[in-house]
Design a protein around this motif. Structure first.
Motif, short mmCIF file in Angstrom:
data_model
loop_
_atom_site.label_atom_id
_atom_site.label_comp_id
_atom_site.label_asym_id
_atom_site.label_seq_id
_atom_site.Cartn_x
_atom_site.Cartn_y
_atom_site.Cartn_z
N ASN A 70 0.95 -1.27 -0.01
CA ASN A 70 -0.05 -0.03 0.09
C ASN A 70 0.94 1.28 -0.14
N ARG A 71 1.92 1.32 0.80
CA ARG A 71 2.93 2.34 0.68
C ARG A 71 3.43 2.57 -0.46
N ARG A 72 3.88 1.70 -1.10
CA ARG A 72 4.53 1.52 -2.58
C ARG A 72 3.54 2.05 -3.56
N SER A 73 2.14 1.81 -3.36
CA SER A 73 1.08 2.25 -4.32
C SER A 73 0.88 3.71 -4.17
N LEU A 74 0.59 4.05 -2.85
CA LEU A 74 0.58 5.57 -2.63
C LEU A 74 1.68 6.40 -3.10
N CYS A 75 2.92 5.83 -2.90
CA CYS A 75 3.80 6.77 -3.39
C CYS A 75 3.91 6.82 -4.79
N GLY A 76 3.56 5.78 -5.56
CA GLY A 76 3.53 5.72 -7.02
C GLY A 76 2.29 6.65 -7.49
N THR A 83 4.11 14.45 -11.11
CA THR A 83 4.68 14.52 -12.54
C THR A 83 3.31 15.28 -13.39
N ALA A 84 2.23 15.02 -13.02
CA ALA A 84 1.00 15.55 -13.96
C ALA A 84 0.82 16.98 -13.56
N ASN A 85 1.07 17.11 -12.55
CA ASN A 85 0.87 18.83 -12.00
C ASN A 85 2.06 19.36 -11.71
N ASN A 86 3.00 19.11 -12.65
CA ASN A 86 4.56 19.74 -12.29
C ASN A 86 4.59 21.22 -11.68
N SER A 87 3.67 22.13 -12.46
CA SER A 87 3.86 23.39 -11.97
C SER A 87 3.45 23.63 -10.68
N ASN A 88 2.47 22.48 -9.89
CA ASN A 88 2.24 22.57 -8.57
C ASN A 88 2.79 21.48 -7.51
N SER A 89 3.85 21.11 -8.21
CA SER A 89 4.63 19.72 -7.33
C SER A 89 4.88 20.35 -6.12
N THR A 90 5.43 21.51 -6.03
CA THR A 90 6.04 21.90 -4.44
C THR A 90 4.93 21.71 -3.51
N ALA A 91 3.87 22.50 -3.83
CA ALA A 91 2.59 22.51 -3.04
C ALA A 91 2.18 20.80 -2.67
N ILE A 107 7.95 13.13 -1.28
CA ILE A 107 7.14 13.43 -2.40
C ILE A 107 7.90 14.35 -3.64
N ASP A 108 8.60 13.49 -4.23
CA ASP A 108 9.66 14.16 -5.39
C ASP A 108 9.75 13.40 -6.38
N PRO A 109 9.72 13.90 -7.63
CA PRO A 109 9.80 12.98 -8.94
C PRO A 109 11.02 11.90 -8.79
N ASP A 110 11.99 12.28 -8.05
CA ASP A 110 13.04 11.38 -8.31
C ASP A 110 13.32 10.36 -7.08
N THR A 111 11.96 10.28 -6.40
CA THR A 111 11.81 9.25 -5.31
C THR A 111 11.67 7.89 -5.89
N ASP A 112 12.51 7.04 -5.36
CA ASP A 112 12.10 5.50 -5.55
C ASP A 112 11.20 5.06 -4.86
N CYS A 113 10.10 4.63 -5.12
CA CYS A 113 8.92 4.16 -4.41
C CYS A 113 9.29 2.84 -3.78
N ASP A 114 10.08 2.10 -4.58
CA ASP A 114 10.50 0.96 -3.83
C ASP A 114 11.47 0.82 -2.88
N LEU A 115 12.13 2.01 -2.75
CA LEU A 115 13.22 2.17 -1.75
C LEU A 115 12.47 2.72 -0.41
N PHE A 116 11.48 4.03 -0.77
CA PHE A 116 11.04 4.81 0.26
C PHE A 116 9.78 4.13 0.82
#
Length: 132
Positions: A70-76, A83-91, A107-116
């Motif tokens: 579930n954590r992996r799915s939520l992360c993804g 990614t879809a809302n790049n202009s609002n990614s910081t928020a 929550i960062d585009p570079d996060t590897d959901c399998d590791l975190f």
């Protein structure tokens, strides 16, 4: 009255999401819950503060992370929203911090959901092992 309806909607979504048992978190559920934060996400961070309905939705996301899958799915799902809302990614990325909800990953585009996607306890244990 609107806040009451919002709370009922959040509780219904949470009830539905937890009834699916061991299956992974659905991105449609994550999107629905994050929609309670639309004003904050649209206006950006740090103003306005996310507010109660938004933070309750983020807390409900946290309650769905009882398993690694579930954590992996939520992360993804959250990475997809970023990614879809790049202009609002910081928020989007600041929501857990503003709401005081540790999701167990950044929550960062570079996060590897399998590791975190580990539990906080697992992360602390891993940190302890590697510091020895």
């Amino acid at each position: 009255m609107g806040a009451h309806r919002t709370m009922i909607r959040v509780l219904m979504l949470l009830s539905w999401a937890t009834s699916i048992g061991g299956s992974a978190v659905e991105c449609t559920t994550v999107t629905e819950l994050i929609s309670f934060c639309a004003t904050f996400i649209s206006n950006g961070s740090p103003d306005p503060y996310p507010g109660t309905p938004c933070c309750e939705a983020v807390t409900n996301l946290y309650t769905m992370t009882h398993s690694t899958d579930n954590r992996r799915s939520l992360c993804g799902c959250l990475m997809g929203l970023v990614t879809a809302n790049n202009s609002n990614s910081t928020a989007i990325a600041t929501l857990p911090g503003f709401c005081g909800v540790p999701l167990g990953f950044t929550i960062d585009p570079d996060t590897d959901c399998d590791l975190f996607a580990l539990t906080i306890q697992q992360q602390l244990h891993m940190n302890f092992l590697f510091k020895i």
